[in-house]
Design an enzyme around this catalytic site. Sequence first.
Site, PDB file in Angstrom:
ATOM      1  N   TRP A   1       0.840  -1.220   0.000  1.00  0.00           N
ATOM      2  CA  TRP A   1       0.000   0.000   0.000  1.00  0.00           C
ATOM      3  C   TRP A   1       0.860   1.250   0.000  1.00  0.00           C
ATOM      4  CZ3 TRP A   1      -4.185  -1.546  -1.824  1.00  0.00           C
ATOM      5  CH2 TRP A   1      -4.806  -2.718  -1.389  1.00  0.00           C
ATOM      6  N   ASP A   2       1.967   1.198   0.744  1.00  0.00           N
ATOM      7  CA  ASP A   2       2.897   2.326   0.727  1.00  0.00           C
ATOM      8  C   ASP A   2       3.464   2.554  -0.670  1.00  0.00           C
ATOM      9  OD1 ASP A   2       2.947   3.306   3.336  1.00  0.00           O
ATOM     10  OD2 ASP A   2       4.418   1.836   4.003  1.00  0.00           O
ATOM     11  N   LEU A   3       3.819   1.469  -1.321  1.00  0.00           N
ATOM     12  CA  LEU A   3       4.426   1.579  -2.650  1.00  0.00           C
ATOM     13  C   LEU A   3       3.427   2.127  -3.664  1.00  0.00           C
ATOM     14  CD1 LEU A   3       6.299  -1.847  -2.503  1.00  0.00           C
ATOM     15  CD2 LEU A   3       7.397   0.403  -2.460  1.00  0.00           C
TER      16      LEU A   3
END
Lengths: 406, 406
Positions: free
Chosen positions: B156-158
């Site tokens: 999700w961060d990426l």
Amino acid sequence: MRVVEGSAFVAVPLAGMTLAQMGAEVIRFDRLGGGLDAGRWPLAPNGESLFWAGMNKGKKSIALDMRSPEGRELITRIITAPGDDAGLFLTNLRVRGWMDYETLSQYRRDLIMVTLTGDRHGRPQVDYTVNPALGIPHMTGPADSDDPVAHALPAWDLIAGNMCVSALLAAERHRLRGKGGQEVEIALKDVAAATLGHLGMIGDVTLNTEDRGKSGNALYGAYGQDFVCADGRRVMVIGLTDRQWRGICKATGTIEAMTALEGRLGVSLADEGNRWRFREDITAILKPWFAQRRVAEFEAAFNEAGLTWSEFRSVREAVEKDVDLSTDNPMFSDIQQPGIGTFRVPAHPAVFNATQRSAATPAPTLGQHTEEILSDVAGCTGTEIARLFDAGIVQSPTFAKPRNAA
Amino acid sequence: MRVVEGSAFVAVPLAGMTLAQMGAEVIRFDRLGGGLDAGRWPLAPNGESLFWAGMNKGKKSIALDMRSPEGRELITRIITAPGDDAGLFLTNLRVRGWMDYETLSQYRRDLIMVTLTGDRHGRPQVDYTVNPALGIPHMTGPADSDDPVAHALPAWDLIAGNMCVSALLAAERHRLRGKGGQEVEIALKDVAAATLGHLGMIGDVTLNTEDRGKSGNALYGAYGQDFVCADGRRVMVIGLTDRQWRGICKATGTIEAMTALEGRLGVSLADEGNRWRFREDITAILKPWFAQRRVAEFEAAFNEAGLTWSEFRSVREAVEKDVDLSTDNPMFSDIQQPGIGTFRVPAHPAVFNATQRSAATPAPTLGQHTEEILSDVAGCTGTEIARLFDAGIVQSPTFAKPRNAA
């Protein structure tokens, strides 16, 4: 901005949809009967693809006979149609000859074409093959098993799709400055390989001898762990930063126990690396606290203390209970998707404060905008359009039925 | 293009680095001693952060006393410095008051500020909390266990980081057309919630009564499975499309067995949904074929037939054996990262054919560009700069040591 998309599956359809949800006119063309993803799961009870509906929201759709010279000529005209904000083509279809950059750019010199391939050699790769090849499943899953665990989320596809968006915008910025069009090539496997490097994983195996193993649901490199509570619910609690770590200890009344642990181990748990190395000792202290309490007993206190934590839920529980997945969240609206039914549909996650946030719009039915696209973009007359329908070069609007439905 | 970044961890540093690798000048500022991610794992043998080195490649670094009025004024000047291609600010620090959009835009009206938050309420969330809250771990991992499995990749961060890039480029396109600056807000949890919707998962639980369960390493919704071979190696084999499916059956000599299976079941396996429903029957036919062969026996034939497949590897094996992770891939070069050592480092995965591909460059040491930024961007004189160093408002270049190293 007008973008033309020839695509299937996750990454490129997501890229086109993301641009559509940011306000671009996006035309997706498909072969007659629908593309390779026309029947992609999950399906609605009537067999229509919820995946297709999800990935093509807000686009215009045309379906053509891609094997006929006339169909190919129409697609070429649509991709290379004039307009300052047009001439933008996204694809993962890898058609050599009539639909490659060399050929298409003869019709429009400043064409920008973003092509997603499997690997840099042009070989087929999907998220499910790239991921095992690069080692992520070896560090995923329960620590007591050596079996690799592949992720269920098509993460590489989702990352690559978002990268196609920024690559297209960067190339268009270059063109806006009078520097012409270009082809941009992105390989799914390269996206994953680069990400390993960005996260430090390549340096890790190069400079260190020990491999990063599996660690279950623990947060890597600091503290973060899942706990089962007295009501059987599972929660995730994060002590990544100092502040988060001190917050956990305070909220669970374990400051003294952690100080005693530091004394026994002779280390400071203020060091995130020590929290990682001695995570099992920390977990042993926290585990009984959670095991003795229901989530409802500490939920409010955790939120008030600003802890970083969450409860494990199924997608169904999340959709039914989480206010952020309800229409209280302006990103969501309940939309009637023709041929399928009504369900909650997300708009673009970014809030651009200079403009009103646009609500999500449904996906088209296959071929829904055929006449409009032939007329407004390909420049066909009404007579020509009628002939194209009669000759079966283009297809009347239809729901995107799975090609091989039993 | 000049972008200023005030950040920590994955998403926003990745966004800045992606822009830097596409050619932007990116200035990352940190507090004295380094930000929250200065010691993020993985670490090099000497304790330096490989994560930090990975996420900040090609940026310029300045470290300032962010608690002093003078440090804050300098940051304000750097963010709002003049220039047609400047006034672009990326952050996840969420500092109210002196560093919010309302205040900063008073110094530069056309400022574009992209802010990533945890959730839309401004509460803290990280990849490790968003993921369990939305249900992905419930569909990940071995089918014979009910325990949720969190992904090891901060997916999700990426995804959010890449979305910050496209949001910034979209907002800058808006500004280039004379429509002014703006704040763009993105919540990590909204990125994940929207993605569930895009993949059809929200529609699925709304319209269907059965939940998508765990299915181990199987490809969801069609056919794709992992097999252990005679040499103990594990491979992933994909039959997502018709062509891939027919390819597997042909290459393994199982066409007749599959036809017999279709007869027994009374279904067509040309339907991807049937391949999914009856995947265990299919796997039972294929399993002995793989169990009796070493990878080396079928590798060449599978590649020649154009099958979509891969071998499971650890990151170490991938780095050591995969040509796509070697410097044969122009994306990679062996780089000396000051203070750490030499290892293989990726450039941006996209190949922009109008320009020469830029090789990756190292991450700065903390504060490496302090003088240059103070002089060229903040407009300080040599005397002022000397005074700022003397007063400890800015920090001399140093390696980004973990703040709490034991």
